[in-house]
Design an enzyme around this catalytic site. Structure first.
Site, PDB file in Angstrom:
ATOM      1  N   ASP A 386       0.849  -1.190   0.000  1.00  0.00           N
ATOM      2  CA  ASP A 386       0.000   0.000   0.000  1.00  0.00           C
ATOM      3  C   ASP A 386       0.888   1.245   0.000  1.00  0.00           C
ATOM      4  O   ASP A 386       1.983   1.221  -0.574  1.00  0.00           O
ATOM      5  CB  ASP A 386      -0.929  -0.034   1.228  1.00  0.00           C
ATOM      6  N   HIS A 439      -3.655   5.957   3.418  1.00  0.00           N
ATOM      7  CA  HIS A 439      -4.458   4.793   3.076  1.00  0.00           C
ATOM      8  C   HIS A 439      -3.912   3.516   3.696  1.00  0.00           C
ATOM      9  O   HIS A 439      -4.656   2.697   4.257  1.00  0.00           O
ATOM     10  CB  HIS A 439      -4.495   4.689   1.546  1.00  0.00           C
ATOM     11  N   SER A 625     -11.261  -1.257  -0.558  1.00  0.00           N
ATOM     12  CA  SER A 625      -9.993  -1.210   0.188  1.00  0.00           C
ATOM     13  C   SER A 625     -10.197  -1.565   1.642  1.00  0.00           C
ATOM     14  O   SER A 625      -9.314  -2.144   2.283  1.00  0.00           O
ATOM     15  CB  SER A 625      -9.397   0.198   0.127  1.00  0.00           C
TER      16      SER A 625
END
Length: 922
Positions: A386, A439, A625
């Site tokens: 990520d 994120h 996600s």
């Protein structure tokens, strides 16, 4: 949406993250071009700019040529949004709410954006000169409901406090911490005043009221203890003070302090705490004035229009309010070690977990029952490919294995080099002008954040799915997304295979989570995935957020478990991809609704970073996600109890229904919704181990219902979160109204032979007097009764139409980020309608937000914000014809700060406002 052409900004061939959502953002400024000067001027923007506005106002300009095109749409408002009636923006509609007699009626539940300030603090605007130190709200609350205040200020120099006042005028709860968050709990059902007060400085804030819906958390079940203290009395600890060559004892310092403040020193020895007292509100008023907090005194409240305290009850209430304010003001005084009201103590309170009640998504997948089956430490490692991770986040301490940064291009990595052993996330700057998503940190928290269940764990923060495992953070996403080559190297590293960075881990990972994806199948990517799988790694990826049946890669690659997203009622989320490549579904959330009835949009709650305050934080995101790490974490739990499981074994268990429960079409949900208890039990059984046989346990989703003032029905799903022996059956369901009325009913929906399934709860307000009503939907089961608490509000005086404040809608050039056109709109019937005309052909971004603090920046923390189509993934709009139905969502984002050191100590960098051009910068 009626959009003729949409292209994504800055992604190109790169892989992109699969999270979508509303998050609180800052520094969206407007740079009105000179051609708009004199056409339409918004005061919030005109302080330092030549301002203009848009065709949506219905006015004309030489720049708004008839040859151009039009853009129009509606801006939906996030569930239960409301706005403070007297924010600092002078162009916003105004209604005073700064005294108890002018309290603003608000619904329950609610998420409300507001602003408060001490005079001459904050930005110039409506309340700068006079100050707005008090905001009052009138609301009906049920016993045990919690009111939360989250401020954009730092809680020290810009500090707000929160109080709850009952119908008798008695302050029954008060929260005055030196943090950006305050909370108070209603001790009984009834009508209350909520008081937000500015102790110092100025701040936006978000005020929220909901209902804890996690039925298995102690926080959801245990009422907070009622605060009691002796009015007028403050317990103060002093340090010794050196005066010349002599040392004053604490008692001497206390006596001098009492004299200077006009208080009485009632008790206290040579050392230890001292008891200071003021016997009437006027005496405490004088003390507050001498401490520089006269704006909070009872006299100041009366001057602003509050009724003066006359009889004994009113004077006692005034004395009680002043006591809390005096104690807090005393803490800032030199030589004072601590100062608190003289609290009255009773039996010890039941402990609570901090934010687990907001994680509705865990009971939905039966996690609490699975946690009973796992060991405190498993040794399993999940590689999260990520944006990297904020390694200093307090809720991730001890949860991380050594990671690596595989981003070769320094312009994408933003850390000045290529491959390096530091997986710390410096920010991806995916939103304009340096704002970042963090994120990977959100995904990592869902996989393995610390929890009080593990040895040495704490009750702070959130819980991770596999809290007994660790995460290997691997950076492959940076500014502009992530290149396939970098993703491939990360996959190979996680599997202990040779890679382009010529580095290997001390030990390979067991699971790979990829909350990323995009179009285009890559043979090289597929090959790396199969090699990792052959090395024994289970690979999980997010299916994508395009609401499309077209495959997204790597989720659609061979050997990958592809995860779609569901909402809080286990229905396909509106953004989630679907189709033949989906393997399993998991909670991804939907921020546009509140199906859990807790007062918040139904996002997935996890670890984050708050760029406004430079602090580690927690917040809601939505997207596939967020769904994928639920599956990765549950697989880690399975491997923890049976490390011999292979990827092929996991495939077999998934395909044969030993990891899921059936919730509908395989096109949407693959083999079904992931079920942690079923999956971990299957893992234990598959190794021939002794399977613990917990008793059946009936759970309901959601675990509580708050119908507010408008909703009339809701669906509740009851299921077995425990063992299957003996069989669990639900014989009937009934409505229990606490007042004995007939306003509440329960009807059976779709259930199986054991009575498990969906039920519909109805309320009728006909004939009910204004007020708050409580009850429960009671399910009679073989394991005993289960109550789902119900709250209903009745009252015509309460505003029930959603309102996210005075919104400025901006049409923005995606390359220069200059504002091309702008229009100001107010809510009508729960939504905003906007339009631009005379728009030249080209591509544009569309943003909307409030400027409640009037600082010329939209979307500060505590202000409403939105973007087409979503805030975390704004898309550029190609305009070559008139365009309608360009719709999107706005609302008050929420990020809760963590108790930690500031982010600047972890090496995080951000662009200072002085370096950012006056343009869009969320």
């Amino acid at each position: 949406m009626g959009v003729t052409a949409v292209t994504e900004v800055g992604w190109g061939w790169r892989r992109r993250r699969m999270g979508v959502g509303i998050a609180s953002v800052r520094e969206i400024a407007t740079s009105m071009p000179l051609r708009l000067r004199g056409w339409f001027c918004v005061a919030a923007f005109c302080a330092s700019l030549a301002c203009g506005g848009g065709g949506g106002s219905g006015q004309t300009s030489s720049s708004n040529t008839p040859q151009g095109f039009s853009i129009s749409g509606q801006i939906q408002i996030a569930y239960a949004s409301a706005i403070d009636g007297d924010v600092n923006d002078p162009d916003a509609p105004y209604k005073a709410n700064d005294t108890p007699s002018t309290a603003q009626a608000i619904p329950n539940p609610v998420t409300l954006g507001g602003y408060a300030n001490v005079a001459l603090h904050g930005a110039a605007g409506r309340s700068f000169s006079s100050g707005d130190p008090f905001d009052y709200y009138s609301v009906s609350l049920a016993a045990g409901q919690t009111v939360r205040l989250f401020m954009s200020g730092n809680g020290t120099t810009d500090d707000l406090d929160l109080a709850l006042i009952d119908s008798n005028g008695t302050q029954v709860a008060f929260s005055d911490t030196k943090t950006p968050a305050e909370a108070v709990t209603a001790p009984a059902s009834g009508q209350y005043l909520i008081e937000v007060s500015a102790f110092s400085g100025a701040s936006n804030y978000v005020l929220s009221i909901g209902q804890a819906t996690n039925p298995l958390s102690s926080a959801a079940a245990a009422p907070a203890p009622t605060e009691e203290y002796v009015p007028g009395q403050v317990v103060v600890r002093y340090g010794d003070r050196t005066v010349g060559r002599s040392v004053q004892r604490a008692s001497e310092v206390a006596a001098a302090d009492a004299t200077s403040l006009g208080l009485e020193r009632l008790a206290g020895g040579e050392q230890g705490p001292q008891l200071l007292v003021g016997r009437d509100p006027d005496q405490l008023d004088r003390a507050l004035e001498r401490l520089g907090k006269g704006h909070l005194s009872e006299g100041a409240r009366v001057r602003r229009g509050a009724p003066a305290a006359r009889d004994g009850k009113e004077r006692d209430a005034a004395l009680s309010r002043n006591t809390r304010r005096l104690a807090k003001a005393m803490r800032e005084r030199g030589g004072v070690l601590s100062a608190d009201p003289n609290f009255i103590r009773h039996a010890a309170a039941i402990p609570t977990d901090q934010y687990y009640p907001l994680q509705w998504h865990y009971p939905l997948v039966n996690l609490p029952a699975a946690w009973d089956l796992v060991a405190p430490s498993s040794g399993i490692v999940v590689a999260v490919i990520d944006t990297g991770v904020l390694t200093g986040h307090p809720d991730l301490q001890g949860q991380l294995a050594p990671g690596y940064d595989f981003i070769l291009d320094p312009t994408s990595s933003l850390d000045g080099d290529g491959c390096d052993p530091d997986p710390n996330d410096p920010g991806d700057q995916e939103l304009p002008h340096g704002k970042s998503s963090w994120h990977g940190t959100h995904v990592t928290g869902t996989v393995a954040a610390r929890t009080s269940l593990e040895p040495g764990g704490t009750s702070e923060g959130v819980a991770g799915v596999a809290w007994n495992a660790r995460v290997m953070p691997l950076r492959a996403l940076g500014k502009g997304g992530g290149a396939d080559f970098d993703v491939i190297q990360a996959i190979r590293y996680a599997a202990g295979l040779s890679n382009g960075c010529n580095v290997l881990p001390a030990a390979p990972a067991d699971v790979i989570n990829m909350s990323l994806g995009g179009g285009g199948d890559s043979a090289a990517l597929d090959s790396a995935i199969l090699e990792a799988r052959n090395a024994g790694l289970v690979i999980v990826a997010a299916a994508g957020n395009e609401a499309s049946s077209q495959p997204s890669y790597p989720a659609a690659s061979p050997g990958v478990i592809s995860v779609s997203a569901v909402d809080a009622q286990a229905k396909l989320a509106p953004y989630s991809n679907f189709g033949s490549t989906i393997d399993v579904a998991a909670p991804g959330g939907d921020l546009s609704v509140d199906l859990t009835f807790d007062g918040y949009g139904d996002g997935v709650f996890s670890t984050l970073y708050d760029e406004d305050r430079h602090t580690y934080a927690y917040g809601f995101y939505q997207g596939t996600s967020m769904a994928a790490p639920h599956v990765s974490g549950i697989i880690a739990l399975m491997l923890g109890v049976n490390p011999a499981l292979t990827p092929a074994d996991i495939d077999t268990l998934l395909a044969t229904g030993f990891m899921t429960r059936n919730i509908g079409s395989s096109e949407f949900y693959g083999h079904g919704l992931i079920d942690a208890f079923v999956a971990v039990s299957a893992a234990i059984q598959s190794k021939g181990g002794t399977l613990p046989t917990p008793p059946p346990q009936l759970v309901a989703t959601p675990g509580a219902l708050n119908f507010g003032a408008q909703s009339v029905q809701a669906t509740v799903t009851v299921s077995n979160a425990g063992g299957s022996t003996p069989p669990l059956t639900v014989s009937s369901a009934e409505a229990i109204a606490d007042d004995g009325g007939s306003w509440l009913t329960v009807q059976t929906g779709t259930v199986d032979a054991n009575g498990l399934g969906t039920y519909t709860v109805h309320v009728s307000r006909t004939g009910l007097a204004d007020g708050i009503y409580t009850g429960a939907a009671r399910f009679h089961a073989s394991t005993g009764d289960l109550d789902v608490p119900v709250i209903v509000q009745v009252g015509t005086a309460t505003t029930t139409t959603a309102n996210a404040g005075h919104q400025y809608v901006l049409l923005v050039d995606p390359d220069t980020l200059a504002t091309v056109d702008a229009v100001a709109v107010d809510s009508r019937n729960g939504q905003y309608k906007y339009s631009f005309s005379g728009v030249a052909a080209g591509t544009y971004l569309i943003y909307a937000g409030t400027d409640d603090n009037n600082d010329n920046f939209l979307c500060d923390s505590g202000e409403a914000c939105g973007s087409y189509p979503t805030l975390n993934q704004p898309l550029s709009l190609t305009v070559d014809a008139n365009m309608q139905n360009v719709d999107f969502l706005t609302g008050f984002g929420l990020r809760i700060g963590a108790s930690s050191t500031e982010g600047k100590e972890s090496g995080i960098s951000r662009i200072p406002m002085s370096a950012a051009p006056k343009s869009m910068s969320p």
